[in-house]
Design a protein around this motif. Structure first.
Motif, PDB file in Angstrom:
ATOM      1  N   PHE A 144       0.849  -1.186   0.000  1.00 38.40           N
ATOM      2  CA  PHE A 144       0.000   0.000   0.000  1.00 38.40           C
ATOM      3  C   PHE A 144       0.891   1.244   0.000  1.00 38.40           C
ATOM      4  O   PHE A 144       1.859   1.327   0.767  1.00 38.40           O
ATOM      5  CB  PHE A 144      -0.925   0.006   1.213  1.00 38.40           C
ATOM      6  N   LEU A 145       0.558   2.208  -0.862  1.00 44.10           N
ATOM      7  CA  LEU A 145       1.387   3.389  -1.065  1.00 44.10           C
ATOM      8  C   LEU A 145       0.622   4.640  -0.656  1.00 44.10           C
ATOM      9  O   LEU A 145      -0.563   4.799  -0.997  1.00 44.10           O
ATOM     10  CB  LEU A 145       1.819   3.504  -2.525  1.00 44.10           C
ATOM     11  N   LEU A 146       1.312   5.530   0.052  1.00 39.77           N
ATOM     12  CA  LEU A 146       0.717   6.806   0.432  1.00 39.77           C
ATOM     13  C   LEU A 146       0.701   7.752  -0.772  1.00 39.77           C
ATOM     14  O   LEU A 146       1.364   7.494  -1.783  1.00 39.77           O
ATOM     15  CB  LEU A 146       1.495   7.422   1.589  1.00 39.77           C
ATOM     16  N   PRO A 147      -0.049   8.850  -0.719  1.00 41.96           N
ATOM     17  CA  PRO A 147      -0.107   9.779  -1.867  1.00 41.96           C
ATOM     18  C   PRO A 147       1.273  10.282  -2.259  1.00 41.96           C
ATOM     19  O   PRO A 147       2.104  10.632  -1.420  1.00 41.96           O
ATOM     20  CB  PRO A 147      -0.993  10.916  -1.347  1.00 41.96           C
ATOM     21  N   SER A 148       1.530  10.308  -3.556  1.00 39.89           N
ATOM     22  CA  SER A 148       2.812  10.776  -4.096  1.00 39.89           C
ATOM     23  C   SER A 148       2.579  11.271  -5.514  1.00 39.89           C
ATOM     24  O   SER A 148       1.477  11.163  -6.069  1.00 39.89           O
ATOM     25  CB  SER A 148       3.868   9.665  -4.070  1.00 39.89           C
ATOM     26  N   ARG A 149       3.635  11.771  -6.119  1.00 31.29           N
ATOM     27  CA  ARG A 149       3.511  12.349  -7.457  1.00 31.29           C
ATOM     28  C   ARG A 149       3.217  11.303  -8.514  1.00 31.29           C
ATOM     29  O   ARG A 149       2.514  11.573  -9.493  1.00 31.29           O
ATOM     30  CB  ARG A 149       4.802  13.108  -7.796  1.00 31.29           C
ATOM     31  N   ILE A 150       3.702  10.096  -8.339  1.00 31.87           N
ATOM     32  CA  ILE A 150       3.500   9.081  -9.366  1.00 31.87           C
ATOM     33  C   ILE A 150       2.077   8.539  -9.356  1.00 31.87           C
ATOM     34  O   ILE A 150       1.663   7.867 -10.294  1.00 31.87           O
ATOM     35  CB  ILE A 150       4.487   7.916  -9.173  1.00 31.87           C
ATOM     36  N   LEU A 151       1.313   8.814  -8.287  1.00 38.19           N
ATOM     37  CA  LEU A 151      -0.056   8.316  -8.201  1.00 38.19           C
ATOM     38  C   LEU A 151      -1.083   9.385  -8.526  1.00 38.19           C
ATOM     39  O   LEU A 151      -2.280   9.147  -8.369  1.00 38.19           O
ATOM     40  CB  LEU A 151      -0.320   7.762  -6.794  1.00 38.19           C
ATOM     41  N   GLN A 152      -0.669  10.555  -8.942  1.00 44.54           N
ATOM     42  CA  GLN A 152      -1.600  11.623  -9.284  1.00 44.54           C
ATOM     43  C   GLN A 152      -1.985  11.493 -10.760  1.00 44.54           C
ATOM     44  O   GLN A 152      -1.144  11.580 -11.636  1.00 44.54           O
ATOM     45  CB  GLN A 152      -0.974  12.993  -9.010  1.00 44.54           C
ATOM     46  N   ARG A 153      -3.285  11.312 -10.981  1.00 47.40           N
ATOM     47  CA  ARG A 153      -3.774  11.166 -12.348  1.00 47.40           C
ATOM     48  C   ARG A 153      -4.615  12.361 -12.787  1.00 47.40           C
ATOM     49  O   ARG A 153      -5.177  12.368 -13.857  1.00 47.40           O
ATOM     50  CB  ARG A 153      -4.617   9.887 -12.475  1.00 47.40           C
ATOM     51  N   GLY A 154      -4.712  13.387 -11.959  1.00 44.12           N
ATOM     52  CA  GLY A 154      -5.495  14.557 -12.324  1.00 44.12           C
ATOM     53  C   GLY A 154      -5.640  15.498 -11.148  1.00 44.12           C
ATOM     54  O   GLY A 154      -5.615  15.070  -9.989  1.00 44.12           O
ATOM     55  N   THR A 184      16.923  -1.154  -7.725  1.00 48.80           N
ATOM     56  CA  THR A 184      16.618   0.236  -8.052  1.00 48.80           C
ATOM     57  C   THR A 184      15.827   0.845  -6.904  1.00 48.80           C
ATOM     58  O   THR A 184      14.825   0.267  -6.460  1.00 48.80           O
ATOM     59  CB  THR A 184      15.809   0.337  -9.356  1.00 48.80           C
ATOM     60  N   ILE A 185      16.291   2.005  -6.434  1.00 45.97           N
ATOM     61  CA  ILE A 185      15.615   2.737  -5.367  1.00 45.97           C
ATOM     62  C   ILE A 185      14.885   3.913  -6.011  1.00 45.97           C
ATOM     63  O   ILE A 185      15.512   4.783  -6.621  1.00 45.97           O
ATOM     64  CB  ILE A 185      16.595   3.230  -4.290  1.00 45.97           C
ATOM     65  N   TRP A 186      13.566   3.944  -5.867  1.00 40.70           N
ATOM     66  CA  TRP A 186      12.733   4.997  -6.433  1.00 40.70           C
ATOM     67  C   TRP A 186      12.279   5.958  -5.335  1.00 40.70           C
ATOM     68  O   TRP A 186      11.926   5.536  -4.236  1.00 40.70           O
ATOM     69  CB  TRP A 186      11.496   4.407  -7.106  1.00 40.70           C
ATOM     70  N   ASP A 187      12.298   7.236  -5.658  1.00 41.58           N
ATOM     71  CA  ASP A 187      11.707   8.264  -4.808  1.00 41.58           C
ATOM     72  C   ASP A 187      10.313   8.548  -5.358  1.00 41.58           C
ATOM     73  O   ASP A 187      10.160   9.231  -6.374  1.00 41.58           O
ATOM     74  CB  ASP A 187      12.567   9.520  -4.799  1.00 41.58           C
ATOM     75  N   LYS A 188       9.287   8.029  -4.680  1.00 38.87           N
ATOM     76  CA  LYS A 188       7.927   8.172  -5.212  1.00 38.87           C
ATOM     77  C   LYS A 188       7.424   9.606  -5.110  1.00 38.87           C
ATOM     78  O   LYS A 188       6.542  10.008  -5.863  1.00 38.87           O
ATOM     79  CB  LYS A 188       6.983   7.241  -4.453  1.00 38.87           C
ATOM     80  N   GLN A 189       7.973  10.365  -4.177  1.00 36.58           N
ATOM     81  CA  GLN A 189       7.529  11.747  -4.041  1.00 36.58           C
ATOM     82  C   GLN A 189       7.986  12.595  -5.221  1.00 36.58           C
ATOM     83  O   GLN A 189       7.248  13.431  -5.738  1.00 36.58           O
ATOM     84  CB  GLN A 189       8.060  12.335  -2.729  1.00 36.58           C
ATOM     85  N   LEU A 190       9.240  12.366  -5.663  1.00 42.75           N
ATOM     86  CA  LEU A 190       9.776  13.106  -6.791  1.00 42.75           C
ATOM     87  C   LEU A 190       9.475  12.419  -8.121  1.00 42.75           C
ATOM     88  O   LEU A 190       9.430  13.075  -9.159  1.00 42.75           O
ATOM     89  CB  LEU A 190      11.287  13.293  -6.627  1.00 42.75           C
ATOM     90  N   GLY A 191       9.338  11.098  -8.097  1.00 43.28           N
ATOM     91  CA  GLY A 191       8.962  10.388  -9.303  1.00 43.28           C
ATOM     92  C   GLY A 191      10.121   9.955 -10.171  1.00 43.28           C
ATOM     93  O   GLY A 191       9.936   9.741 -11.373  1.00 43.28           O
ATOM     94  N   TYR A 192      11.319   9.786  -9.628  1.00 41.14           N
ATOM     95  CA  TYR A 192      12.435   9.294 -10.432  1.00 41.14           C
ATOM     96  C   TYR A 192      13.334   8.426  -9.558  1.00 41.14           C
ATOM     97  O   TYR A 192      13.331   8.535  -8.322  1.00 41.14           O
ATOM     98  CB  TYR A 192      13.233  10.454 -11.046  1.00 41.14           C
ATOM     99  N   PRO A 193      14.169   7.561 -10.172  1.00 38.45           N
ATOM    100  CA  PRO A 193      15.032   6.664  -9.396  1.00 38.45           C
ATOM    101  C   PRO A 193      16.212   7.407  -8.782  1.00 38.45           C
ATOM    102  O   PRO A 193      16.814   8.278  -9.406  1.00 38.45           O
ATOM    103  CB  PRO A 193      15.491   5.622 -10.421  1.00 38.45           C
ATOM    104  N   LEU A 194      16.537   7.029  -7.539  1.00 41.68           N
ATOM    105  CA  LEU A 194      17.691   7.630  -6.856  1.00 41.68           C
ATOM    106  C   LEU A 194      18.983   6.894  -7.171  1.00 41.68           C
ATOM    107  O   LEU A 194      20.033   7.524  -7.301  1.00 41.68           O
ATOM    108  CB  LEU A 194      17.445   7.626  -5.342  1.00 41.68           C
ATOM    109  N   SER A 195      18.928   5.580  -7.269  1.00 44.62           N
ATOM    110  CA  SER A 195      20.152   4.811  -7.514  1.00 44.62           C
ATOM    111  C   SER A 195      19.789   3.467  -8.127  1.00 44.62           C
ATOM    112  O   SER A 195      18.679   2.952  -7.931  1.00 44.62           O
ATOM    113  CB  SER A 195      20.936   4.582  -6.213  1.00 44.62           C
TER     114      SER A 195
END
Length: 457
Positions: free
Chosen positions: A346-356, A430-441
């Motif tokens: 389960f994922l909290l709200p972040s940029r990758i989950l915004q559809r509108g 791969t480590i993803w930053d869901k808040q920013l929406g891109y991989p960190l490493s």
């Protein structure tokens, strides 16, 4: 005068016979005077003594080096829970500890380790428990018994309220067993991975915890009435009616779940494993584009224009070109099998989950769920803020798809739900930053390594 000569020694200065070799004698040479076998015994005793001294000195050095290291803290139990029967599992939520027993459930207080409630209405063995605090000394529990049934409870006023058996079926042949379950933080959603006779699937439920709080406040006597029935030792559930003096006996498969008078959870999603990609049946690119809703995301790869004959030709060319390598490695032709297990978070709200911009998300409440099936390359994200339908879509399309270069082996989400780690079968993490929406490493482990699990510390 006569010449000077050394005078002869007098008799009193003469050496005695036993002392004439006194200057050659020393303690070591005196031992050589011992007869055999005493000399051999003496050497063996001295050898044993010297070896013992070396061992003692070595142990003393190790003991001194151990004192210089930081000693770990030894923890000893301060109290113990007295349970009836065998304890299989436990879960902590708020000020209570819930224990799964071989005959039901038990709740204990953390402060004094005393039992406050027990549930043994059907004498079923509980194997797994997940619990979440709803506030105001209310808790939601998910328990899996030995038959794979998932029991949904609400713990209120030191009593268990049975709400529903989520995967109960009257037809035994259609019954499914629970493989894995996850309860979201805060108790808003619950995910259950079920295994049927042939195929698995994932059920996502929305738990109406706000409605439960209101219903329990309106009907405070519901918990006390159910608590009395829970303490019965019969293997069936007996309900005493107020107008009649008889008891209605219900079998285990038809256990009444409406006594608590709480709202049932709502089935939100029913996610099935992805189907294997086959040859295209589209005659033109226009036909494939008609199947696509929009161009804002990647799909699962079903809407393509590659014919089955083209794949077969490519496979034949590949095997004929690298035949010698395939024979050395013992490569065998294998068919793609249906995935049997899924990992979901389960994922909290972040940029990758915004559809509108019109979508409203509450902070601290999960906004989506990530799912990947074993042996599959795609990480699928599904939004949970969906309108309720009378009939749940049995195979919904994912809202976001992350394709990976290799099949996903495992994944993990940090405690803050901001970072997502995805490990593939090619030993890359791969480590993803869901808040920013891109991989960190992106980290590659040594070759010939297979990653089994990933955890955030």
């Amino acid at each position: 005068k006569h010449p000077l000569e050394i005078p002869p020694p007098s008799e009193k200065d003469w050496l005695k016979d036993d002392e004439e070799d006194f200057f050659l004698q020393d303690p070591d040479r005196k031992r050589d005077a011992l007869p055999q076998p005493f000399r051999m015994i003496n050497k063996l005793v001295m050898l044993v003594f010297e070896n013992a001294m070396e061992i003692i000195e070595r142990r003393e050095m190790l003991r001194e080096a151990q004192k210089l290291k930081v000693q770990p803290t030894k923890c000893f139990p301060t109290a113990e829970f007295q349970v009836s029967g065998r304890a299989n599992c436990l879960a902590v939520s708020g000020k209570h500890v819930f224990v799964g027993l071989c005959v039901g459930l038990a709740a204990f207080k953390v402060s004094d380790c005393t039992e406050v409630c027990a549930w043994d209405a059907v004498k079923t063995e509980i194997c797994t428990i997940h619990a979440s605090d709803l506030g105001n000394e209310r808790h939601v529990l998910l328990a899996v018994d030995e038959m794979g049934l998932v029991w949904l409870f609400c713990f209120h006023k030191e009593s268990f309220l049975l709400i529903k058996i989520l995967n109960e079926m009257e037809d035994i042949s259609k019954r499914s067993t629970c493989v894995e379950m996850v309860l979201s933080p805060g108790g808003d959603y619950a995910g259950i991975l079920l295994q049927g006779n042939t195929k698995p699937w994932l059920d996502i439920y929305r738990l109406p915890k706000d409605s439960w709080l209101k219903e329990m406040e309106k009907n405070p006597g519901a918990s006390s009435g159910l608590s009395c029935r829970e303490r019965r030792s019969s293997s069936t559930s007996a309900v005493q009616t107020s107008s009649n003096s008889h008891c209605d006996i219900f079998p285990h498969t038809l256990l009444p779940t409406g006594d608590a008078k709480l709202s049932f959870p709502v089935l939100l999603l029913k996610v099935k494993p992805p189907k294997p990609i086959t040859g295209s049946s589209f005659k033109s690119p226009l036909d494939a584009l008609k199947k696509v809703d929009d161009d804002s995301m990647l799909g699962l790869g079903y809407n393509h224009l590659i014919k089955e004959s083209q794949w077969e030709l490519q496979e034949a060319i590949f095997r004929s070109t690298y035949r010698e390598y395939l024979e050395v490695e013992g490569e065998r032709e294998r068919k793609e099998e249906m995935p049997r297990h899924a990992t979901f978070h389960f994922l909290l709200p972040s940029r990758i989950l915004q559809r509108g911009p019109e979508m409203k998300m509450q902070p601290g409440v999960p906004a989506g769920i990530s799912v990947h099936w074993n042996g599959n390359h795609n990480l699928c994200l599904y939004l949970l803020n969906r309108p309720l339908k009378e009939k749940v879509d049995s195979d919904p399309e994912p809202d976001v798809v992350w394709p990976c270069a290799a099949p996903i082996a495992c994944s993990a989400v940090s405690s803050c739900s901001r970072y997502l780690a995805v490990a593939c079968e090619d030993a890359t993490i791969t480590i993803w930053d869901k808040q920013l929406g891109y991989p960190l490493s992106v980290t590659a482990i040594l070759e010939e390594r297979l990653i089994r699990t990933v955890h955030f510390l």
